[in-house]
Design a protein around this motif. Structure first.
Motif, mmCIF file in Angstrom:
data_model
loop_
_atom_site.group_PDB
_atom_site.id
_atom_site.type_symbol
_atom_site.label_atom_id
_atom_site.label_comp_id
_atom_site.label_asym_id
_atom_site.label_seq_id
_atom_site.Cartn_x
_atom_site.Cartn_y
_atom_site.Cartn_z
ATOM 1 N N ALA A 9 -18.077 -10.869 51.034
ATOM 2 C CA ALA A 9 -18.432 -10.209 49.713
ATOM 3 C C ALA A 9 -17.490 -8.908 49.986
ATOM 4 O O ALA A 9 -18.520 -8.108 50.844
ATOM 5 C CB ALA A 9 -19.945 -10.505 49.669
ATOM 6 N N LEU A 10 -17.382 -8.061 48.610
ATOM 7 C CA LEU A 10 -17.381 -7.203 48.730
ATOM 8 C C LEU A 10 -17.803 -6.430 47.757
ATOM 9 O O LEU A 10 -18.415 -6.922 46.145
ATOM 10 C CB LEU A 10 -15.968 -6.286 48.529
ATOM 11 C CG LEU A 10 -15.020 -5.080 47.983
ATOM 12 C CD1 LEU A 10 -15.408 -4.324 49.398
ATOM 13 C CD2 LEU A 10 -13.358 -4.913 47.504
ATOM 14 N N LEU A 11 -18.485 -5.220 48.351
ATOM 15 C CA LEU A 11 -19.167 -4.920 47.508
ATOM 16 C C LEU A 11 -19.047 -2.826 46.980
ATOM 17 O O LEU A 11 -18.794 -2.135 47.561
ATOM 18 C CB LEU A 11 -21.338 -3.961 47.616
ATOM 19 C CG LEU A 11 -22.149 -5.247 47.827
ATOM 20 C CD1 LEU A 11 -20.964 -6.791 48.383
ATOM 21 C CD2 LEU A 11 -23.285 -5.413 48.108
ATOM 22 N N LEU A 12 -18.651 -2.931 45.972
ATOM 23 C CA LEU A 12 -17.570 -1.697 45.169
ATOM 24 C C LEU A 12 -18.624 -1.249 43.925
ATOM 25 O O LEU A 12 -19.072 -1.694 42.677
ATOM 26 C CB LEU A 12 -16.190 -1.959 44.629
ATOM 27 C CG LEU A 12 -15.843 -0.427 44.102
ATOM 28 C CD1 LEU A 12 -15.487 0.785 45.135
ATOM 29 C CD2 LEU A 12 -14.005 -1.343 44.118
ATOM 30 N N ALA A 13 -19.943 0.560 45.058
ATOM 31 C CA ALA A 13 -20.552 0.936 44.059
ATOM 32 C C ALA A 13 -19.727 2.526 43.539
ATOM 33 O O ALA A 13 -19.837 2.921 44.372
ATOM 34 C CB ALA A 13 -21.216 0.936 43.994
ATOM 35 N N ALA A 14 -19.556 3.171 42.840
ATOM 36 C CA ALA A 14 -18.901 4.398 42.634
ATOM 37 C C ALA A 14 -19.707 5.366 41.148
ATOM 38 O O ALA A 14 -19.230 4.006 40.362
ATOM 39 C CB ALA A 14 -17.793 4.531 43.322
ATOM 40 N N ALA A 15 -19.447 6.185 40.899
ATOM 41 C CA ALA A 15 -19.775 7.011 39.976
ATOM 42 C C ALA A 15 -19.123 8.652 40.126
ATOM 43 O O ALA A 15 -19.426 9.170 41.452
ATOM 44 C CB ALA A 15 -21.184 6.646 39.421
ATOM 45 N N PRO A 16 -18.892 9.373 39.030
ATOM 46 C CA PRO A 16 -18.519 10.747 39.676
ATOM 47 C C PRO A 16 -19.950 11.348 39.759
ATOM 48 O O PRO A 16 -20.902 11.016 39.253
ATOM 49 C CB PRO A 16 -17.894 11.318 38.711
ATOM 50 C CG PRO A 16 -17.095 9.953 37.946
ATOM 51 C CD PRO A 16 -18.490 9.208 38.224
ATOM 52 N N ALA A 17 -19.233 12.383 40.515
ATOM 53 C CA ALA A 17 -20.925 13.358 40.809
ATOM 54 C C ALA A 17 -21.444 14.107 40.024
ATOM 55 O O ALA A 17 -19.927 14.432 39.020
ATOM 56 C CB ALA A 17 -20.885 14.335 42.039
ATOM 57 N N GLY A 18 -22.099 15.029 38.978
ATOM 58 C CA GLY A 18 -22.460 15.197 38.445
ATOM 59 C C GLY A 18 -22.143 15.482 36.876
ATOM 60 O O GLY A 18 -22.518 13.688 36.584
ATOM 61 N N VAL A 167 -28.003 8.578 32.037
ATOM 62 C CA VAL A 167 -27.458 8.456 32.767
ATOM 63 C C VAL A 167 -28.400 6.405 33.053
ATOM 64 O O VAL A 167 -29.655 6.505 33.636
ATOM 65 C CB VAL A 167 -28.500 8.507 34.221
ATOM 66 C CG1 VAL A 167 -27.471 7.918 35.438
ATOM 67 C CG2 VAL A 167 -27.939 10.063 34.408
ATOM 68 N N ALA A 168 -27.286 5.363 32.619
ATOM 69 C CA ALA A 168 -27.604 4.845 32.784
ATOM 70 C C ALA A 168 -28.420 4.079 34.563
ATOM 71 O O ALA A 168 -27.953 4.199 34.883
ATOM 72 C CB ALA A 168 -26.509 3.848 31.657
ATOM 73 N N GLU A 169 -29.013 2.661 34.177
ATOM 74 C CA GLU A 169 -28.968 2.019 35.996
ATOM 75 C C GLU A 169 -28.265 0.805 35.563
ATOM 76 O O GLU A 169 -28.165 -0.392 34.368
ATOM 77 C CB GLU A 169 -30.491 1.887 35.825
ATOM 78 C CG GLU A 169 -31.580 2.811 36.046
ATOM 79 C CD GLU A 169 -30.900 2.844 37.232
ATOM 80 O OE1 GLU A 169 -30.954 2.502 38.177
ATOM 81 O OE2 GLU A 169 -31.237 5.059 37.563
ATOM 82 N N PRO A 170 -27.823 0.080 36.887
ATOM 83 C CA PRO A 170 -26.864 -1.802 36.780
ATOM 84 C C PRO A 170 -28.371 -2.049 36.246
ATOM 85 O O PRO A 170 -27.617 -3.002 37.652
ATOM 86 C CB PRO A 170 -26.033 -1.327 38.123
ATOM 87 C CG PRO A 170 -27.233 -0.010 38.515
ATOM 88 C CD PRO A 170 -27.830 0.852 38.152
ATOM 89 N N ASP A 171 -28.236 -2.735 35.666
ATOM 90 C CA ASP A 171 -29.664 -3.468 35.602
ATOM 91 C C ASP A 171 -29.127 -5.019 35.107
ATOM 92 O O ASP A 171 -30.170 -5.959 36.176
ATOM 93 C CB ASP A 171 -30.378 -3.276 34.427
ATOM 94 C CG ASP A 171 -31.807 -2.370 34.014
ATOM 95 O OD1 ASP A 171 -31.911 -1.566 35.160
ATOM 96 O OD2 ASP A 171 -31.336 -1.418 32.660
ATOM 97 N N TYR A 172 -27.738 -5.542 34.836
ATOM 98 C CA TYR A 172 -27.190 -6.215 34.976
ATOM 99 C C TYR A 172 -27.644 -6.871 36.713
ATOM 100 O O TYR A 172 -27.816 -8.089 37.187
ATOM 101 C CB TYR A 172 -26.158 -6.892 34.333
ATOM 102 C CG TYR A 172 -25.546 -7.795 35.064
ATOM 103 C CD1 TYR A 172 -25.148 -9.035 33.761
ATOM 104 C CD2 TYR A 172 -23.810 -7.806 35.775
ATOM 105 C CE1 TYR A 172 -24.471 -10.344 33.712
ATOM 106 C CE2 TYR A 172 -23.430 -9.362 36.485
ATOM 107 C CZ TYR A 172 -23.872 -10.751 35.146
ATOM 108 O OH TYR A 172 -22.822 -11.527 34.967
#
Length: 376
Positions: A9-18, A167-172
């Motif tokens: 399982a590869l968990l990749l979570a990212a978002a730009p700062a600011g 800012v959205a949340e990864p609710d799914y």
């Protein structure tokens, strides 16, 4: 659950700062990390690789490539935001230092991810995604879809960028993790529907695009050991299938030639990997077969893809193989008599010419001149 192999399982979570970030991507990682690895992978034993807010696309590509080469089932959990490269109109997955100005250098191109997963055996790969798209990316995806490759299960949702810098949340994915942590483990199709309903009710993203592709195609044919004399395709060693394929194309059997070339490209991808010289070789053969079939748009696309792949593997813009691929793409684009297709492919060719001007001066100006005429 598969009792015989170890999954990854590869968990990749990212978002730009600011201000460039509009999803709290890494907030789902603690919930997923609390799920037993065997549930994440769908196997008795599982290995979990976590990438939280990585900054370098090449490093991410290396980790994806390593995961993609594992023999067992692979599940990729992808959380973050999608942006569109305005020059080449390619979708990118943003990383921690991605900004609109540096998108092409600081984000992960979606086709890099697809290319690595495409080389895996069909039916062994699952992608579960919770993604937010910028407005132009959202329109692009609504029009053309978001594909990851044949034989890959894709579940998830893509929602448009929230308004007023919310800012959205990864609710799914949080809903999926909550179900798993409760001890329940329904089939992924059922789990997907439950998560979509829960996430939509929670965040109101009713206009999200729901992804549910669960095709299990027949495995791609492996190179035959020793076909009967009447068969067209020969094994890769010591015999060369290319003369027979080109012979079929020259005899007018273009569909047969294209199918055989695609089969051998699949073999090269499985044997040598995406981006290998062998895989590019068959990609370029498919491009030339499209030319012989009188399909300049398809030929142009394939030659541009070959050039992009060579550049991605760090070949120089003045490498003869790179220059030749771009020149051939340019020639096929000039052969296009459909103005709409020429307009669609032109910007990507201009961007490519910006990197690979070629041997003759004025090539990029020639493309731009024709585009101006077509727009006029």
């Amino acid at each position: 659950m598969d009792d015989s192999v170890t999954g990854t399982a590869l968990l990749l979570a990212a978002a730009p700062a600011g201000k460039s970030g509009f999803i709290n991507a890494t907030s789902v990682l603690p919930a997923l990390a609390a799920v037993p690895p065997s549930i994440l992978t769908g196997t008795t034993a599982g290995t979990v690789v976590e990438l939280a807010d990585p900054i370098d696309p090449q490093t991410v590509l290396t980790r994806i490539r390593a995961a993609a080469t594992t023999p067992g089932p692979l599940t990729v959990f992808l959380v973050g935001q999608l942006h569109l490269d305005t020059k080449q109109h390619l979708v990118h997955f943003a990383l921690a230092r991605t900004t609109p100005a540096t998108l092409r250098y600081s984000a992960l191109p979606w086709h890099w991810l697809a290319g690595e997963l495409k080389a895996r055996r069909p039916g062994t790969t699952t992608v579960v995604a919770d993604l937010i798209a910028t407005p132009d990316t959202w329109q692009h995806i609504r029009k053309d879809g978001l594909t990851i490759g044949h034989g890959i299960r894709l579940y998830g949702r893509v929602a448009p960028q929230p308004p007023r810098r919310r800012v959205a949340e990864p609710d799914y994915l949080k809903a999926i993790a909550t179900t798993w942590r409760s001890g329940s483990n329904p089939p992924l199709t059922e789990l997907h529907e439950q998560a979509i309903a829960q996430a939509g009710a929670k965040d109101g993203a009713h206009d999200a695009l729901h992804l549910a592709i669960d095709s299990t195609p027949l495995p791609a044919p492996a190179p035959p050991v020793r076909p009967a004399p009447s068969r067209l395709v020969q094994p890769p060693e010591p015999e060369n299938p290319l003369p027979a394929i080109l012979g079929a194309a020259q005899a007018g059997h273009h569909s047969e030639a294209a199918a055989l070339a695609s089969m051998w490209e699949g073999w090269a991808l499985r044997t040598h990997g995406a981006g290998s010289e062998q895989a590019i070789h068959w990609l370029e053969i498919r491009a030339d077969l499209a030319r012989l079939a009188g399909e300049p748009a398809r030929s142009c696309e394939l030659w541009m893809s070959a050039a992009d792949t060579r550049l991605a593997r760090q070949q120089s813009p003045d490498d003869p193989a790179v220059v030749d691929a771009v020149d051939r793409a340019h020639h096929q684009w000039q052969e296009l008599r459909d103005p709409q297709r020429a307009l669609e492919l032109g910007p990507a060719l201009v961007a490519l010419r910006g990197h690979v001007p070629g041997r003759r001066p004025g090539a990029i100006a020639a493309v731009q001149h024709r585009l101006d005429l077509l727009h006029g």
